[in-house]
Design a protein around this motif. Sequence first.
Motif, PDB file in Angstrom:
ATOM      1  N   GLU A   1      70.953  35.998  19.627  1.00 29.82           N
ATOM      2  CA  GLU A   1      71.840  35.697  20.747  1.00 29.82           C
ATOM      3  C   GLU A   1      73.248  35.371  20.248  1.00 29.82           C
ATOM      4  OE1 GLU A   1      71.096  35.415  24.018  1.00 29.82           O
ATOM      5  OE2 GLU A   1      68.910  35.429  24.086  1.00 29.82           O
TER       6      GLU A   1
ATOM      7  N   ILE B   1      62.456  29.889  27.332  1.00 30.80           N
ATOM      8  CA  ILE B   1      63.701  30.381  26.747  1.00 30.80           C
ATOM      9  C   ILE B   1      64.640  29.191  26.565  1.00 30.80           C
ATOM     10  CG2 ILE B   1      63.477  32.702  27.687  1.00 30.80           C
ATOM     11  CD1 ILE B   1      65.376  31.943  29.907  1.00 30.80           C
TER      12      ILE B   1
ATOM     13  N   HIS C   1      77.942  38.271  32.259  1.00 27.48           N
ATOM     14  CA  HIS C   1      76.846  37.397  32.660  1.00 27.48           C
ATOM     15  C   HIS C   1      77.072  35.995  32.096  1.00 27.48           C
ATOM     16  CE1 HIS C   1      75.801  39.018  28.715  1.00 27.48           C
ATOM     17  NE2 HIS C   1      75.074  37.941  28.518  1.00 27.48           N
TER      18      HIS C   1
ATOM     19  N   SER D   1      64.283  48.137  27.494  1.00 33.88           N
ATOM     20  CA  SER D   1      64.231  46.993  28.407  1.00 33.88           C
ATOM     21  C   SER D   1      64.395  45.668  27.680  1.00 33.88           C
ATOM     22  CB  SER D   1      62.894  46.993  29.164  1.00 33.88           C
ATOM     23  OG  SER D   1      61.823  46.660  28.287  1.00 33.88           O
ATOM     24  N   GLY D   2      65.088  45.670  26.538  1.00 37.01           N
ATOM     25  CA  GLY D   2      65.456  44.401  25.931  1.00 37.01           C
ATOM     26  C   GLY D   2      66.518  43.717  26.775  1.00 37.01           C
ATOM     27  N   ASN D   3      67.004  42.577  26.313  1.00 34.03           N
ATOM     28  CA  ASN D   3      67.997  41.849  27.104  1.00 34.03           C
ATOM     29  C   ASN D   3      69.230  42.694  27.392  1.00 34.03           C
ATOM     30  OD1 ASN D   3      66.694  39.442  27.624  1.00 34.03           O
ATOM     31  ND2 ASN D   3      67.362  38.479  25.729  1.00 34.03           N
TER      32      ASN D   3
ATOM     33  N   GLN E   1      81.136  40.814  28.285  1.00 30.77           N
ATOM     34  CA  GLN E   1      79.929  40.196  28.834  1.00 30.77           C
ATOM     35  C   GLN E   1      80.296  39.384  30.074  1.00 30.77           C
ATOM     36  OE1 GLN E   1      78.409  38.210  25.327  1.00 30.77           O
ATOM     37  NE2 GLN E   1      77.216  39.983  24.736  1.00 30.77           N
TER      38      GLN E   1
ATOM     39  N   ILE F   1      70.420  43.447  31.101  1.00 26.89           N
ATOM     40  CA  ILE F   1      71.724  42.900  31.503  1.00 26.89           C
ATOM     41  C   ILE F   1      72.668  44.013  31.951  1.00 26.89           C
ATOM     42  CG2 ILE F   1      73.830  41.835  30.582  1.00 26.89           C
ATOM     43  CD1 ILE F   1      71.963  40.055  28.866  1.00 26.89           C
TER      44      ILE F   1
ATOM     45  N   GLY G   1      62.934  42.060  27.162  1.00 24.03           N
ATOM     46  CA  GLY G   1      63.909  41.011  27.417  1.00 24.03           C
ATOM     47  C   GLY G   1      63.335  39.843  28.191  1.00 24.03           C
ATOM     48  N   TYR G   2      64.205  38.916  28.546  1.00 26.78           N
ATOM     49  CA  TYR G   2      63.798  37.726  29.282  1.00 26.78           C
ATOM     50  C   TYR G   2      63.262  38.103  30.665  1.00 26.78           C
ATOM     51  CZ  TYR G   2      66.315  34.665  25.973  1.00 26.78           C
ATOM     52  OH  TYR G   2      66.756  33.991  24.871  1.00 26.78           O
TER      53      TYR G   2
ATOM     54  N   GLY H   1      70.018  32.542  34.805  1.00 27.59           N
ATOM     55  CA  GLY H   1      69.040  33.592  35.076  1.00 27.59           C
ATOM     56  C   GLY H   1      68.836  33.874  36.551  1.00 27.59           C
TER      57      GLY H   1
ATOM     58  N   HIS I   1      65.865  37.995  33.448  1.00 24.21           N
ATOM     59  CA  HIS I   1      66.702  39.192  33.540  1.00 24.21           C
ATOM     60  C   HIS I   1      65.934  40.322  34.240  1.00 24.21           C
ATOM     61  CE1 HIS I   1      70.040  37.633  31.378  1.00 24.21           C
ATOM     62  NE2 HIS I   1      69.486  37.653  30.185  1.00 24.21           N
TER      63      HIS I   1
END
Length: 599
Positions: free
Chosen positions: A299, A385, A47, A157-159, A45, A163, A187-188, A428, A191
């Motif tokens: 998360e 969030i 990010h 298209s979730g986080n 990860q 990402i 997702g957010y 973000g 993002h």
Amino acid sequence: MVRTQLLVVGGGPAGLCGAIEASKRGVETLIVDEGVELGGQLVKQTHKFFGHEGFYASVRGFEIAKKLKDQLNEHVKIMLQTTVTGIYEDVVVLYDRQNDVTLEVQADYILLATGASERFIQFENNDLPGVYGAGAVQTLMNQFMVLPGKRFLMVGSGNIGLIVSYQLLQAGAEVAAIVEIADKVGGYDVHLRKVKRFGVPILLRHTIKKALGEERVTGAVVVQVDENFQPIEGTEKEFAVDAICIATGLVPSVELAAMANVKIEYVPELGGFVPYRDQNMRTNVENIFIAGDLAGIEEATTAMIEGRIAGLTIAQSITRMDLSKEIESLQSELVEFRAGPFSEKVRKGLSRFFPQRLVEYSREPQTDTGPIGKLRPIIECYENIPCNPCQTSCPTGAIEVPKNINSLPRIDYEKCTGCGICVSKCPGLAIFMVQENVELGFDLVVVPYEMLPLPEKGERVVALDRDGKQLCEAQVVKVVRFPHMTNLVHLRVPAGLAAQVRNFRVKERENVFVCKCEEVTLEEIEKAIDLGFTDYEELRRYLRVGMGMCGGRTCRASVLSILSRRLGKSPEELLKGHFRPPVMPTKFESILRGESNED
């Protein structure tokens, strides 16, 4: 036979945090993990994390893995590339792949942090090489530095989907589209906005129908779906891609828990089948605890908190220390972290096991964008969030996240000094800086930037809006580098566009020749003009344009056109330069021979 007080199965964020808390209290701990290094999903990860600084907000995942590993002490033993193959009444069996042997372990307590596996969907030709899970792409790309394609279709298209799409762009790949079967992105929003700024199209109410290709993926067919998620004939679209990335969710890995007689329940809000557990992460089997995605898909931050709760509870049972205050504090952290709208499903799922508490947060976005003409941040974070690094990083206390961590941030512009730290710290990339009328006819926009190559001061770039559409040409006036690699690029843009410019594209740095005789490129000429060489004669002396075989017949008009465009002058206002003999190349030998013939 190996004996240990605590066996931790899984060396990801949950398992590591459980081992850290238990071993701090002197509990002899063995961590068993299938990977080549500890860290689980963290190691791939790149990010920066949301949340607060107590749980590594604004720190990149692979850096968090290093920080957690550094907290392990002499009470912890580690077995990598090792799989737990079975849990029996009196023993746990391991398979050590490195030494090709099986081992037996007896443990007083077991913490299962086995994570989750990827959920796949069915479509025609889904067995073609080039169809990947998003986790596999992340592993290849970020852990082993292998880019498995050049042009991707992202399904989901979730986080994770958002990402990984952004990380593919960072790696130099192209994302043809993100396909989402629902009517909204999962997702957010921050993002989503990151990938939209690069012009990646989002196709809602669409799914993949077919992968194209014979021996490998060469394309994909997507189709629109109705309200029952059934394909609508005649709405097919074809994309030329060489990789298809599936990011349609995760499924908790419950196999070992079920073997150990842990009660398994179907809770769709938590990801499907999950083990029963109480608030201390204890299952119905007294000495077996769970944490992380095995307990419900969430998360990595909640996984770390759950792991710490489990580790403290186990340490309390073994050592008889009173750790109740630390456990209660972490439980309150979980309540606050899960207070926002994105955790509504999780709260509903967990209510099957124990009552859920709610805490209030502020839902009102700030409408005040600050005093015109002052260099100031603009926060474009409109979703509740769990995140507050903008608040904790501000040296003057100008940013507040009221009530709790899920609230929307607010800026007191009287306290703000325009330092830009919040822009670089925001996980973000949702904070920008603007200043209108920074000079006559121009505004200033400061953009957070995590791509390569970084532009140089004075470089001309293409300014983009929130949807990745080209707005205008911009000039880089400053680049501020930060050690955590979210750099700030200051752009000079035409007046009136400060509220619209939110990204940019570096122009292709190719050898576009203007003067072929002397091999002078367009980039060299543009840089020279920016340095102050503003007429043809100056450019000729500085770069030798027009001093080659053609005498300027090929390039003179082009150079004058470039001057006209860059200086904003009409061609008749420019000095044309002097025409000097000879108008075609002539050898000195010929001139000398001619002079001798005259004699």
